[in-house]
Design an enzyme around this catalytic site. Structure first.
Site, PDB file in Angstrom:
ATOM      1  N   ASP A 166      -4.200   4.059  -1.833  1.00  9.54           N
ATOM      2  CA  ASP A 166      -3.149   3.076  -2.007  1.00  9.54           C
ATOM      3  C   ASP A 166      -3.032   2.822  -3.515  1.00  9.54           C
ATOM      4  O   ASP A 166      -3.957   3.127  -4.275  1.00  9.54           O
ATOM      5  CB  ASP A 166      -3.543   1.792  -1.271  1.00  9.54           C
ATOM      6  CG  ASP A 166      -2.624   0.630  -1.554  1.00  9.54           C
ATOM      7  OD1 ASP A 166      -1.398   0.832  -1.535  1.00  9.54           O
ATOM      8  OD2 ASP A 166      -3.133  -0.471  -1.798  1.00  9.54           O
ATOM      9  N   ASP A 191      -1.040  -0.302  -5.208  1.00  6.74           N
ATOM     10  CA  ASP A 191      -1.080  -1.714  -5.585  1.00  6.74           C
ATOM     11  C   ASP A 191      -2.372  -2.382  -5.120  1.00  6.74           C
ATOM     12  O   ASP A 191      -2.766  -2.262  -3.956  1.00  6.74           O
ATOM     13  CB  ASP A 191       0.111  -2.459  -4.984  1.00  6.74           C
ATOM     14  CG  ASP A 191       1.437  -1.960  -5.551  1.00  6.74           C
ATOM     15  OD1 ASP A 191       1.422  -1.344  -6.630  1.00  6.74           O
ATOM     16  OD2 ASP A 191       2.480  -2.181  -4.906  1.00  6.74           O
ATOM     17  N   GLU A 199       0.174  -5.994  -7.791  1.00  7.13           N
ATOM     18  CA  GLU A 199       1.148  -5.621  -6.769  1.00  7.13           C
ATOM     19  C   GLU A 199       2.448  -5.349  -7.511  1.00  7.13           C
ATOM     20  O   GLU A 199       3.085  -6.279  -8.036  1.00  7.13           O
ATOM     21  CB  GLU A 199       1.322  -6.740  -5.750  1.00  7.13           C
ATOM     22  CG  GLU A 199       0.138  -6.945  -4.832  1.00  7.13           C
ATOM     23  CD  GLU A 199      -0.011  -5.843  -3.792  1.00  7.13           C
ATOM     24  OE1 GLU A 199       1.004  -5.192  -3.464  1.00  7.13           O
ATOM     25  OE2 GLU A 199      -1.141  -5.629  -3.319  1.00  7.13           O
ATOM     26  N   ARG A 231      12.012  -8.939   0.311  1.00  8.34           N
ATOM     27  CA  ARG A 231      11.570  -9.124  -1.071  1.00  8.34           C
ATOM     28  C   ARG A 231      12.623  -8.619  -2.060  1.00  8.34           C
ATOM     29  O   ARG A 231      12.944  -9.294  -3.040  1.00  8.34           O
ATOM     30  CB  ARG A 231      10.233  -8.417  -1.291  1.00  8.34           C
ATOM     31  CG  ARG A 231       9.049  -9.136  -0.660  1.00  8.34           C
ATOM     32  CD  ARG A 231       7.744  -8.408  -0.874  1.00  8.34           C
ATOM     33  NE  ARG A 231       7.662  -7.198  -0.070  1.00  8.34           N
ATOM     34  CZ  ARG A 231       6.629  -6.348  -0.129  1.00  8.34           C
ATOM     35  NH1 ARG A 231       5.625  -6.559  -0.969  1.00  8.34           N
ATOM     36  NH2 ARG A 231       6.608  -5.287   0.650  1.00  8.34           N
ATOM     37  N   SER A 244       1.846   4.920  -1.078  1.00  6.68           N
ATOM     38  CA  SER A 244       2.133   3.537  -1.432  1.00  6.68           C
ATOM     39  C   SER A 244       3.442   3.031  -0.837  1.00  6.68           C
ATOM     40  O   SER A 244       4.404   3.789  -0.671  1.00  6.68           O
ATOM     41  CB  SER A 244       2.207   3.409  -2.967  1.00  6.68           C
ATOM     42  OG  SER A 244       2.624   2.118  -3.359  1.00  6.68           O
ATOM     43  N   GLY A 245       3.450   1.724  -0.549  1.00 12.59           N
ATOM     44  CA  GLY A 245       4.680   1.066  -0.156  1.00 12.59           C
ATOM     45  C   GLY A 245       5.475   0.620  -1.365  1.00 12.59           C
ATOM     46  O   GLY A 245       6.536   0.014  -1.229  1.00 12.59           O
ATOM     47  N   LYS A 291       2.201   4.849   6.327  1.00 15.98           N
ATOM     48  CA  LYS A 291       1.087   5.530   5.651  1.00 15.98           C
ATOM     49  C   LYS A 291       0.358   6.462   6.620  1.00 15.98           C
ATOM     50  O   LYS A 291      -0.099   7.533   6.219  1.00 15.98           O
ATOM     51  CB  LYS A 291       0.136   4.504   5.034  1.00 15.98           C
ATOM     52  CG  LYS A 291       0.763   3.768   3.859  1.00 15.98           C
ATOM     53  CD  LYS A 291      -0.196   2.849   3.153  1.00 15.98           C
ATOM     54  CE  LYS A 291       0.494   2.167   1.972  1.00 15.98           C
ATOM     55  NZ  LYS A 291      -0.401   1.270   1.232  1.00 15.98           N
ATOM     56  N   ASP A 331      -6.435  -1.553   0.370  1.00 16.37           N
ATOM     57  CA  ASP A 331      -6.843  -2.939   0.574  1.00 16.37           C
ATOM     58  C   ASP A 331      -6.100  -3.651   1.690  1.00 16.37           C
ATOM     59  O   ASP A 331      -6.496  -4.751   2.092  1.00 16.37           O
ATOM     60  CB  ASP A 331      -6.621  -3.737  -0.725  1.00 16.37           C
ATOM     61  CG  ASP A 331      -5.140  -3.914  -1.029  1.00 16.37           C
ATOM     62  OD1 ASP A 331      -4.670  -5.066  -0.992  1.00 16.37           O
ATOM     63  OD2 ASP A 331      -4.450  -2.923  -1.280  1.00 16.37           O
TER      64      ASP A 331
END
Length: 266
Positions: free
Chosen positions: A59, A61, A68, A104, A148-149, A197, A218
């Site tokens: 990952d 962030d 992040e 977001r 990653s997102g 993912k 995480d």
């Protein structure tokens, strides 16, 4: 052993509480011990998989990077607090990731110019020890991926800094109009939605015949990669953020990358 872990965690807290960004509130880790998280000590089976890994997926962030990314970009654009609240929901798994991502972005609609200025003024901050770990993995012939997102525009510089091939990145893509105005994000990317993912890991395994594959992260979206047909091992990295539900379900809980490096070379 518990005393050693507590001391290490206390050091991590002191380091990250002094960061310039107020967005990430690092959970107090001083009381963490093997009594609370037995998986802080790896089992023989876990170490066997770690030693035999053909690929390791990270990952980005709060793992490879201290921040992040979307929270930092939102803060730069003046919407930090509201976006950070959504990030907490997304990482805990309490709302579908795609819903949290769209919500977001809608709070600040970043333009291409803003993204470029952000990258220039706030370059990514790499987590302590990650460069050494990735170099060692690659020296041993182990393939490294970033899943990653976050967004490719912000992750590509990280990959270049760490020597990771850009084709080994699975991430989201911000879209812009002809005048550089925000136009959404590419919903075709597997990481744009919940379970993405795990899908990315499965795609990697379809192409490569790895003897074993490890996922390190995480958040809840990283834990999802441990699904059948996905990662053989999920390591929860809590050096920046400790998410207790994710930590408890991980195969191995670590608080710094030096521990992984030590066991890799043992």
């Amino acid at each position: 052993m518990a005393a050693l872990i507590s001391a290490r965690v206390h050091s991590v807290c002191l380091t990250y509480k002094c960061r310039s960004s107020p967005l990430l509130q690092v959970t107090s880790l001083r009381t963490i011990s093997t009594t609370q998280f037995a998986n802080a000590i790896p089992s023989e089976e876990v170490l066997k998989i770690w030693h035999s890994a053909g690929a390791v997926c990270f990952d980005v962030d709060s793992t490879v990077c201290l921040d992040e990314g979307i929270d930092e970009l939102a803060d730069f654009c003046g919407a930090g607090k509201a976006v950070a609240e959504w990030t907490t929901k997304a990482m805990s798994g309490s709302v579908p990731f795609e819903e949290a991502l769209a919500a977001r972005l809608s709070l600040f609609n970043p333009s291409l110019k803003q993204v470029q200025e952000f990258l220039e003024k706030r370059p990514p901050r790499i987590s302590p020890g990650i460069a050494e770990l990735i170099k060692k993995l690659m020296d041993k012939g182990i393939d490294v991926y970033l899943i990653s997102g976050g967004f490719r525009q912000m992750i590509n510089p990280v990959a270049l800094q760490l020597g990771i091939p850009l084709e080994n990145i699975f991430a989201n893509q911000l879209l812009f109009g002809n005048s550089g105005e925000f136009a959404g994000f590419d919903t075709g990317e597997p990481t744009s939605r919940s379970g993405g993912k795990a899908t990315a890991v499965q795609q990697i395994r379809k192409v490569h015949d790895y003897r074993s594959l490890v996922m390190i992260g995480d958040g809840a979206t990283d834990l999802e990669a441990r699904r059948p047909g996905g990662a053989d091992l999920f390591i929860c990295y809590a050096g920046v953020q400790l998410r207790e539900t994710v930590a408890a379900k991980s195969d191995w809980l670590v608080f710094d990358f030096e521990e992984l490096l030590t066991h890799l070379t043992a």
